[in-house]
Scaffold this motif. Structure first.
Motif, short mmCIF file in Angstrom:
data_model
loop_
_atom_site.label_atom_id
_atom_site.label_comp_id
_atom_site.label_asym_id
_atom_site.label_seq_id
_atom_site.Cartn_x
_atom_site.Cartn_y
_atom_site.Cartn_z
N ILE A 155 1.56 -9.60 10.54
CA ILE A 155 0.55 -10.29 9.72
C ILE A 155 -0.34 -9.26 9.00
CG2 ILE A 155 -1.44 -11.85 9.79
CD1 ILE A 155 0.03 -13.16 12.27
N ALA A 156 -0.80 -8.26 9.78
CA ALA A 156 -1.66 -7.23 9.17
C ALA A 156 -0.89 -6.44 8.11
CB ALA A 156 -2.19 -6.29 10.25
N GLY A 157 0.43 -6.22 8.38
CA GLY A 157 1.29 -5.50 7.41
C GLY A 157 1.34 -6.22 6.09
N TRP A 158 1.60 -7.55 6.14
CA TRP A 158 1.65 -8.33 4.89
C TRP A 158 0.30 -8.28 4.18
CZ3 TRP A 158 6.11 -9.05 3.06
CH2 TRP A 158 7.21 -9.34 3.86
N ALA A 159 -0.79 -8.38 5.02
CA ALA A 159 -2.13 -8.35 4.42
C ALA A 159 -2.36 -7.01 3.71
CB ALA A 159 -3.19 -8.54 5.51
N MET A 160 -1.92 -5.94 4.36
CA MET A 160 -2.12 -4.60 3.79
C MET A 160 -1.38 -4.46 2.44
SD MET A 160 -3.99 -2.41 5.19
CE MET A 160 -4.55 -0.94 4.44
N ILE A 161 -0.13 -4.95 2.43
CA ILE A 161 0.65 -4.82 1.18
C ILE A 161 0.00 -5.68 0.08
CG2 ILE A 161 2.92 -5.06 0.11
CD1 ILE A 161 4.10 -4.60 2.91
N ALA A 217 -0.38 4.15 -0.71
CA ALA A 217 -0.84 4.47 0.65
C ALA A 217 -1.00 3.19 1.45
CB ALA A 217 -2.16 5.22 0.58
N MET A 218 -1.57 2.15 0.81
CA MET A 218 -1.77 0.89 1.53
C MET A 218 -0.44 0.25 1.87
SD MET A 218 -5.18 -0.84 0.17
CE MET A 218 -5.39 -0.28 -1.48
N ALA A 219 0.51 0.29 0.91
CA ALA A 219 1.83 -0.27 1.17
C ALA A 219 2.48 0.48 2.33
CB ALA A 219 2.69 -0.18 -0.08
N SER A 220 2.31 1.82 2.34
CA SER A 220 2.92 2.63 3.40
C SER A 220 2.36 2.22 4.77
CB SER A 220 2.62 4.10 3.11
OG SER A 220 3.05 4.88 4.16
N ILE A 221 1.04 1.99 4.83
CA ILE A 221 0.44 1.56 6.11
C ILE A 221 1.01 0.20 6.50
CG2 ILE A 221 -1.73 0.90 7.24
CD1 ILE A 221 -3.12 2.96 5.37
N GLY A 222 1.15 -0.70 5.49
CA GLY A 222 1.71 -2.03 5.76
C GLY A 222 3.09 -1.93 6.38
N PHE A 223 3.96 -1.08 5.80
CA PHE A 223 5.33 -0.94 6.32
C PHE A 223 5.31 -0.32 7.73
CE2 PHE A 223 6.43 -0.86 1.65
CZ PHE A 223 6.96 -2.13 1.65
N ALA A 224 4.37 0.61 7.94
CA ALA A 224 4.28 1.24 9.27
C ALA A 224 3.90 0.18 10.31
CB ALA A 224 3.25 2.36 9.23
N LEU A 225 3.00 -0.75 9.91
CA LEU A 225 2.61 -1.83 10.84
C LEU A 225 3.82 -2.72 11.16
CD1 LEU A 225 -0.85 -2.77 9.30
CD2 LEU A 225 -0.46 -1.85 11.58
N VAL A 227 12.10 3.75 7.44
CA VAL A 227 12.59 4.39 6.21
C VAL A 227 11.64 4.08 5.06
CG1 VAL A 227 14.42 4.38 4.48
CG2 VAL A 227 15.01 4.42 6.90
N ILE A 228 11.33 2.80 4.90
CA ILE A 228 10.50 2.43 3.74
C ILE A 228 9.06 2.94 3.91
CG2 ILE A 228 9.85 0.10 4.52
CD1 ILE A 228 10.18 -0.82 1.65
N ALA A 229 8.56 2.93 5.18
CA ALA A 229 7.19 3.44 5.40
C ALA A 229 7.12 4.93 5.07
CB ALA A 229 6.76 3.20 6.83
N SER A 230 8.13 5.70 5.56
CA SER A 230 8.08 7.15 5.29
C SER A 230 8.35 7.43 3.82
CB SER A 230 9.02 7.93 6.20
OG SER A 230 10.19 7.22 6.45
N LEU A 231 9.25 6.60 3.22
CA LEU A 231 9.55 6.77 1.80
C LEU A 231 8.29 6.55 0.96
CD1 LEU A 231 12.13 7.29 0.25
CD2 LEU A 231 12.35 4.85 -0.11
N THR A 232 7.54 5.49 1.30
CA THR A 232 6.31 5.21 0.56
C THR A 232 5.30 6.33 0.77
OG1 THR A 232 6.75 2.97 1.30
CG2 THR A 232 4.81 3.29 -0.04
N ALA A 233 5.24 6.85 2.01
CA ALA A 233 4.31 7.95 2.28
C ALA A 233 4.70 9.18 1.46
CB ALA A 233 4.31 8.28 3.76
N LEU A 234 6.03 9.50 1.42
CA LEU A 234 6.49 10.66 0.64
C LEU A 234 6.18 10.47 -0.84
CD1 LEU A 234 10.00 11.29 2.28
CD2 LEU A 234 7.97 12.70 2.50
N LEU A 235 6.41 9.23 -1.28
CA LEU A 235 6.16 8.93 -2.68
C LEU A 235 4.69 9.07 -3.03
CD1 LEU A 235 8.64 7.21 -4.17
CD2 LEU A 235 6.60 6.06 -4.94
N CYS A 236 3.87 8.64 -2.05
CA CYS A 236 2.42 8.75 -2.22
C CYS A 236 2.04 10.21 -2.47
CB CYS A 236 1.79 8.23 -0.95
SG CYS A 236 0.05 8.07 -1.05
#
Ligand code: ADP
Length: 716
Positions: free
Chosen positions: A243-249, A207-215, A186-195
């Protein structure tokens, strides 16, 4: 993190060192977690990386809090809190996870992560978007639910049917870990939509946060699958997703800061259909699978499917309601605008219909598109009889002297062709009954803004006024003035004659008192004669009855004539009149030029101090001779240099009394010079006194070529 406090450049990518640092750390962890290190060391490493990841997210969000205001600040604040809560959950996991690294069942860690994700969603929803309306935000959340639910549903009935089978309810301890990946999606797609819907400034970070949530979502699903098979162990390569998700965010902070951008950027949704396609793509996939695999869908999957269906339905209902509201609003606006337009049109119609001036419009071909009642009345038609007819041929085909007039030369055509306002002070329109009407006309081009923003002339609006009465009044006035002047002049001549005889002693010697009385009467009658002569001159020039005998004359001869005439006046005033350099010949009426010179030199003498010098010169200037009369008198105030050429205009009201003028001389002189084809103007000398200049055409065979012509010939 000392580097975080370094000066920032708004709008530029910052903390560039963070990206390689993050890649190094994640790379090192990837090697460590895939290695043969003891399980407890690996699980410790993973747990520590989770905690540190959450903490770095919190710190990076805090950095953004300090540089932003308003909704963005609130968004980053909520994300920082989410990071903090997740850090606590992971710390709990690190402390209580059993020594083998097994992580199963609901725990306080799952609750913390669940809360962190909810906070994350709230934070993301606070970012400024192109259209900030409650329904938009709700729709975006529902889209996220549909996408997340659909993906999870697909996974639940294809990859891991056993995860969702059985009798779990939403309240059971097994369901909470299941909800975490749903919220991830939900949050990954929400961030993508918001992007897609935010301003360009916010996009890289989102966009980076969205990738983080997707990870996160990938790792959470892997966790679910492994856990369902009882095979998940903390400290494995699967942890790398988190770990990569947190790094991305954390890296979202590297993106340019938007603090100097307006709160909501004037952006139209970048990809309005992309979000809808994403939502319905995932929903359709899930729907197709639900049809194919309907037999194997478990109870929990059914609940999930129903949730997705409910979300889709609600989304559509919201959309329909919103569209309906929008349609009504637009309809209302259209009605409002149409009414306003109608009122304006009615008002302008009323104005056009009720003015006394004639107004008509023509299109680009000169055809009449509208005509007001006053215009039709003057022309003797009904408005309907003139609509669609060519204006020029209908009532404008002759010149004032009766000769035909081609439409190409018509000033209305000129206004349309050159997009300029044209006018004619003395024009004639032909009425329906064949009589002509003298009119004064102005034609204004009708421009509209073309498709590419350029101005296009579509026709012209012509305003005209019937000046029959005014011309008649002018004629009567002229007649009256000349009649009165003549009637006054005749008795005045005999009065002057008698007074002349009396003062000359022809009728016997008078007593000194009687002589002085008779002289006074003679002076006054002279003055009166001069006034009448000047009024008659003005009148004759104005009515055009004054005729000119134009011939070739030497400038010198004319100047001599005028100066001779003024010798007595100059001697009485104690002023010296000098003739300077004089050259050239004029093509003009000698009497009128002498009259002008007498007036100007006479003024110069009158307004010079005793002992002053008046100089008269003449020289060739192009095709003209320029006469110059300079004096050393009091000069003329700058604001009066033009006004003194008006009738009865004097610099000082005492001038009439002291110098004996009427303020008509300069008006007459200017009219004469202009009728002879020249110009007359006044200027002040730098060292005091005034200079009057006037030009007159030189005979064509002696005229020097024009300066411009000369210049261009030299250049050639
Ligand atoms: P007037 O018969 O009163 O001289 P003009 O039309 O010839 O009428 O002049 C108008 C006014 O312009 C004068 O009354 C005077 O105030 C001003 N004027 C004309 N010539 C001169 C000059 N050479 N120096 C100063 N003032 C002048």
């Amino acid at each position: 993190m000392a580097g975080l406090s370094s000066p920032q450049v708004a709008g530029a990518w910052r903390f560039r060192w963070l990206a390689p640092a993050a890649i190094l750390i994640v790379g090192a962890l990837a090697i460590a977690l895939s290695s043969d290190l003891p399980a407890n060391i690996r699980s410790g490493l993973s747990g520590a990386a989770f905690v540190l990841g959450c903490i770095s997210v919190t710190i990076s969000c805090r950095q953004r809090i300090s540089t932003n205001t308003g909704r963005r600040r609130r968004a980053w604040f909520l994300l920082a809190v989410a990071g903090g809560v997740a850090a606590l959950g992971n710390l709990y996991l690190l402390v209580v996870a059993d020594r083998t690294g097994a992580r199963s069942g609901a725990s306080l860690a799952d609750v913390a992560l669940f809360v962190a994700l909810l906070l994350g969603i709230a934070g993301v929803l606070n970012f400024p978007i192109a259209q900030r309306r409650a329904t938009d935000l709700t729709r975006m959340v529902l889209d996220g639910v549909v996408i997340g639910g659909s993906i999870l549903f697909v996974i639940s009935i294809t990859i891991i049917p056993q995860v969702m089978s059985g009798t779990s309810t939403l309240l059971s301890s097994r369901v909470l870990p299941l909800l975490v990946p749903v919220l991830d999606v939900v949050i990954a797609s929400l961030t993508a939509l918001l992007c897609l819907r935010s301003g360009p400034g916010d996009r890289p970070g989102l966009a980076m946060a969205s990738i983080g949530f997707a990870l996160f979502a990938i790792s959470d699903f892997t966790f679910l699958v492994r856990n369902a098979h009882g095979g998940y162990l903390l400290g494995g390569p699967a942890d790398l997703g988190w770990i990569a998700g947190w790094a991305m965010i954390t890296l979202a902070i590297v993106a340019p800061d938007t603090s100097d951008n307006p709160e909501i950027e004037p952006l139209i949704e970048a990809a309005p259909i992309a979000g809808t396609i994403l939502t319905f793509g995932s929903f359709s996939t899930a729907a197709v699978l639900s049809l194919i695999k309907s037999a194997t869908i478990g109870a929990a999957s059914s609940v999930l499917w129903i949730t997705v269906l409910a979300a889709v339905t609600t989304r559509q209902i919201l959309l329909i309601i919103d569209n309906e509201r929008l349609r009504r609003y637009m309809e209302l606006r259209v009605i409002e605008r149409s009414n306003a337009l109608r009122t304006v049109t009615q008002q302008s119609d009323l104005v056009v219909d009720s003015v006394g001036d004639g107004i008509y419009g023509v299109d680009g071909d000169g055809l009449i598109t509208f005509i007001n009642p006053a215009a039709a009345r003057v022309l003797g038609y009904e408005p309907s009889q003139l609509l669609g007819r060519e204006a020029h041929s209908a009532f404008h085909a002759i010149r004032p002297d009766g000769t035909p007039y081609a439409i190409e030369n018509c000033y209305v055509t000129e206004a349309i062709r050159n997009a300029v306002i044209t006018s004619a002070e003395e024009d004639v329109y032909v009425r329906a009954d064949g009589l002509s009407v003298p009119v004064e006309v102005t034609a204004t081009p009708l421009t509209v803004v073309g498709p590419r923003g350029q101005n296009e002339v579509r026709g012209a609006v012509v305003v005209f006024r019937d000046v029959t009465q005014r011309r008649e009044v002018d004629r009567l006035k002229s007649e009256f003035v000349s009649m009165v002047s003549h009637e006054l002049r005749t008795p005045l001549t005999s009065i002057r004659g008698s007074l002349g005889l009396l003062t000359g002693g022809a009728l016997g010697q008078l007593s000194p008192a009687a002589t002085s009385m008779a002289r006074l009467a003679l002076d006054s009658s002279d003055r009166l004669t001069r006034l009448i002569d000047e009024i008659l001159d003005v009148e004759r020039i104005e009515s055009g009855v004054l005729t000119f005998t134009v011939a070739r004359h030497a400038a010198r001869e004319l100047i001599d004539g005028a100066v001779d005439h003024l010798q007595v006046l100059a001697a009485t005033a104690g002023v010296r009149v000098e003739i300077g350099a004089v050259a050239g010949e004029v093509n003009a009426d000698a009497d009128r030029v002498v009259q002008t010179l007498v007036n100007l030199v006479g003024n110069a003498i009158k307004f010079s101090p005793r002992g002053g010098l008046v100089t008269v010169r003449a020289r060739m200037r192009g095709a003209y001779i320029e006469f110059r009369i300079s004096d050393q008198g009091r000069g003329i105030p700058e604001d009066k240099l033009e006004a003194i050429f008006g009738r009865f205009e004097q610099v000082d009201s005492s001038d009439a009394r002291e110098k004996g003028g009427f303020g008509l001389g300069l008006a007459i002189s200017r009219s004469l010079v202009e009728r002879l084809g020249g110009r007359l103007w006044a200027e002040n000398n730098p060292d005091g006194g005034a200079t009057f200049r006037f030009t007159l055409p030189a005979p064509t065979d002696v005229a020097e070529p024009d300066y411009l012509e000369k210049a261009s010939r030299n250049a050639g």
